[in-house]
Scaffold this active site. Structure first.
Site, PDB file in Angstrom:
ATOM      1  N   LYS A   1      85.404 151.822   9.756  1.00 58.25           N
ATOM      2  CA  LYS A   1      84.591 151.878   8.537  1.00 58.25           C
ATOM      3  C   LYS A   1      85.459 152.218   7.321  1.00 58.25           C
ATOM      4  O   LYS A   1      85.274 151.668   6.236  1.00 58.25           O
ATOM      5  CB  LYS A   1      83.472 152.906   8.715  1.00 58.25           C
ATOM      6  CG  LYS A   1      82.476 152.467   9.803  1.00 58.25           C
ATOM      7  CD  LYS A   1      81.612 153.608  10.286  1.00 58.25           C
ATOM      8  CE  LYS A   1      80.611 153.155  11.334  1.00 58.25           C
ATOM      9  NZ  LYS A   1      79.953 154.281  12.023  1.00 58.25           N
TER      10      LYS A   1
ATOM     11  N   GLY B   1      71.646 159.900  23.620  1.00 63.68           N
ATOM     12  CA  GLY B   1      71.889 158.505  23.239  1.00 63.68           C
ATOM     13  C   GLY B   1      72.769 158.359  22.015  1.00 63.68           C
ATOM     14  O   GLY B   1      72.948 157.255  21.515  1.00 63.68           O
TER      15      GLY B   1
ATOM     16  N   GLY C   1      75.550 152.733   8.175  1.00 63.83           N
ATOM     17  CA  GLY C   1      74.218 152.319   8.642  1.00 63.83           C
ATOM     18  C   GLY C   1      73.308 151.937   7.493  1.00 63.83           C
ATOM     19  O   GLY C   1      73.534 150.942   6.797  1.00 63.83           O
TER      20      GLY C   1
ATOM     21  N   THR D   1      69.167 147.196  20.197  1.00 60.76           N
ATOM     22  CA  THR D   1      68.401 148.171  19.401  1.00 60.76           C
ATOM     23  C   THR D   1      68.247 147.727  17.950  1.00 60.76           C
ATOM     24  O   THR D   1      67.141 147.706  17.399  1.00 60.76           O
ATOM     25  CB  THR D   1      69.128 149.535  19.436  1.00 60.76           C
ATOM     26  OG1 THR D   1      69.331 149.884  20.793  1.00 60.76           O
ATOM     27  CG2 THR D   1      68.324 150.611  18.748  1.00 60.76           C
TER      28      THR D   1
ATOM     29  N   GLY E   1      71.162 153.896  14.122  1.00 62.44           N
ATOM     30  CA  GLY E   1      69.761 153.904  14.533  1.00 62.44           C
ATOM     31  C   GLY E   1      69.070 152.590  14.205  1.00 62.44           C
ATOM     32  O   GLY E   1      69.498 151.840  13.330  1.00 62.44           O
TER      33      GLY E   1
HETATM   34  N1  HSE Z   1      78.660 155.135  16.985  1.00 59.93           N
HETATM   35  C1  HSE Z   1      78.399 155.034  15.579  1.00 59.93           C
HETATM   36  C2  HSE Z   1      78.135 156.442  15.043  1.00 59.93           C
HETATM   37  C3  HSE Z   1      77.215 154.142  15.347  1.00 59.93           C
HETATM   38  O1  HSE Z   1      78.072 157.379  15.823  1.00 59.93           O
HETATM   39  O2  HSE Z   1      78.058 156.621  13.841  1.00 59.93           O
HETATM   40  C4  HSE Z   1      77.139 153.549  13.996  1.00 59.93           C
HETATM   41  O3  HSE Z   1      78.268 152.811  13.669  1.00 59.93           O
END
Ligand code: HSE
Length: 445
Positions: free
Chosen positions: A208, A190, A137, A16, A311
């Site tokens: 993180k 998703g 992100g 993605t 995303g």
């Molecule tokens: N699974 C992670 C979230 C994706 O839900 O934030 C981004 O790291």
């Protein structure tokens, strides 16, 4: 270098986010070239799945399953690693560094565990490893701490670092539905994986937070050292009562620096857990799959960063920004301009972590007990014996004979060690029918 001065890039992992990177490099090619003074050119992609149609234009791009060939390809100057996970991704990253390639990655899991090894290898080889996409992100939070807040001592930070759980908590609060129902919806949309544990157990947030803690406090830390609790234990009544008490429930990553008065000794408080925060705070207004981080610096005071934490295009935004930064360094011959974790590697240090029992604060407790005369006094008695004052107490519902009901308590400030002792003795009472839930409260956001 191309005849037009292009910096050439290879991508490993065409899922993605990889697809988003291809789209963004094409869609904004002109503006990227205008900002850099030269183009960025994706010349090669490697992925085990070469059959799936990603609905992007691959003309001029070599696409096959040969990641090792991509890494060794002399034309590729920057390798983007979007495979994820610890094992193969680590080999790809270290091999790329060894081959003298700069690396851009979104892989928080890898860096939160093996960051020291990866950054040391990169420093030795004189290449950069950029990882803005790994935290928050599309939010440029790492760059903000590393560069925008570089003059500050960071005092504390709080982050909603996982979109899946923030979506689930928002839904549980809004609909009153239980964890399992909301999890199923998150999976259908998703947001959550088939095995949701990395998200719902707080592990992704801890990955993180380890990177943010290293960046903010110059600390050597791996995510395994961070006390972490997920959201599985929460029930609709907790959200309802939190609202009544003026709070909302968020899964927070928290990192604070404690300095002994007048001295230089610093202790870090680092943890991930569901947290009740004032409903009026900025973080409380972050709903759905969005992420946000509040950072307090000694000079700047409070700052706040909000955006999409996952995303295709938001994450691609961070990956391509990293590519652009490294491309500038390549063209201007200045790799390693900024230390990857903000503090120069030889000044990163292990800092003592505050043990959980040493925390002091207000907490929310949910006891589950049969609705019989005397039960409340046993519970409040055990709290009093441990020196814990009650600010509010609510019993929800009226149980029929021998039926369990939730009893919700908001305490005054108390040492967590005392709260844990009280819970242990309360959970042994014959009328208490389920383990007590503890949710910590943070006010000073
Ligand atoms: N699974 C992670 C979230 C994706 O839900 O934030 C981004 O790291």
């Amino acid at each position: 270098m191309g005849s037009d001065g292009a910096v050439k890039v290879g991508l490993i992992g065409f899922g993605t986010i990889g697809t988003g990177v291809v789209k963004l490099l094409q869609r904004n090619a002109q503006v990227i070239a205008q900002r850099l003074g030269f183009p960025l050119r994706l010349v090669r992609i490697a992925d085990v799945d070469t059959a799936r149609d990603r609905r992007v234009d691959l003309s001029g791009i070599r696409f096959d399953a040969d990641a090792w060939g991509l890494i060794r390809d002399p034309e590729v100057e920057i390798v983007i690693e979007l495979v994820g996970g610890y094992d193969v991704a680590k080999r790809f990253v270290l091999e790329s560094i060894g081959a003298g390639k700069h690396v851009v990655t979104a892989n928080k899991a890898l860096l939160a565990l093996h960051g020291a090894e990866v950054f040391a290898a990169a420093s030795q080889r004189g290449v950069d490893v950029a990882f803005e996409a790994s935290v928050g992100g599309g939010i440029p939070i790492l760059r903000s701490i590393r560069e925008g807040l570089a003059a500050n001592r960071i005092e504390r930070l709080y982050g909603i670092l996982n979109g899946t759980t923030n979506y689930m908590l928002s839904e549980m609060e809004e609909t009153g539905e239980p964890f399992e129902v909301v999890l199923k919806r998150a999976q259908e949309l998703g947001y959550a994986e088939a095995d949701p544990s990395v998200d719902v157990d707080g592990v992704d947030a801890a990955h993180k937070l380890a990177l943010l803690t290293a960046m903010a406090f110059g600390a050597e830390i791996t995510f395994k050292e961070i006390p972490t609790e997920g959201i599985r234990g929460l029930e609709p009544v907790d959200f309802e009562t939190a609202r009544e008490f003026g709070y909302r429930v968020k899964l927070l990553g928290i990192a604070k620096s404690h300095r002994v008065e007048g001295g230089e000794e610093e202790r870090l408080e680092v943890r991930v857990h569901p947290t009740m925060i004032p409903a009026t705070s900025l973080l409380a207004s972050v709903d759905g799959a969005m992420n946000a981080v509040a950072v307090h610096g000694d000079a700047v005071g409070p700052t706040f960063y909000y955006g999409a934490g996952a995303g295709e295009m938001p994450t691609a935004s961070a990956v391509v920004a990293d590519l652009m930064e490294i491309a500038r360094e390549i063209r201007h011959g200045r790799a390693g301009r900024v230390a990857p974790l903000s503090t120069m590697p030889d000044h990163l240090e292990r800092k003592p972590l505050l043990a959980r029992g040493q925390l002091v604060g207000r907490v929310f407790l949910r006891f589950t007990a049969v609705d019989e005369p005397g039960v409340l006094s046993h519970i409040t008695g055990a709290l009093a014996e441990n020196g814990i004052g009650i600010e509010s107490l609510v019993q929800k519902g009226r149980g029929h004979s021998r039926e369990s009901v939730p009893i919700l308590v908001l305490t005054h400030r108390a040492p967590e060690a005392a709260v844990v002792d009280a819970i242990e003795s309360i959970d042994r009472l014959p009328d208490v029918t389920a383990p007590t839930l503890l949710v910590r409260i943070e006010e000073d956001l």
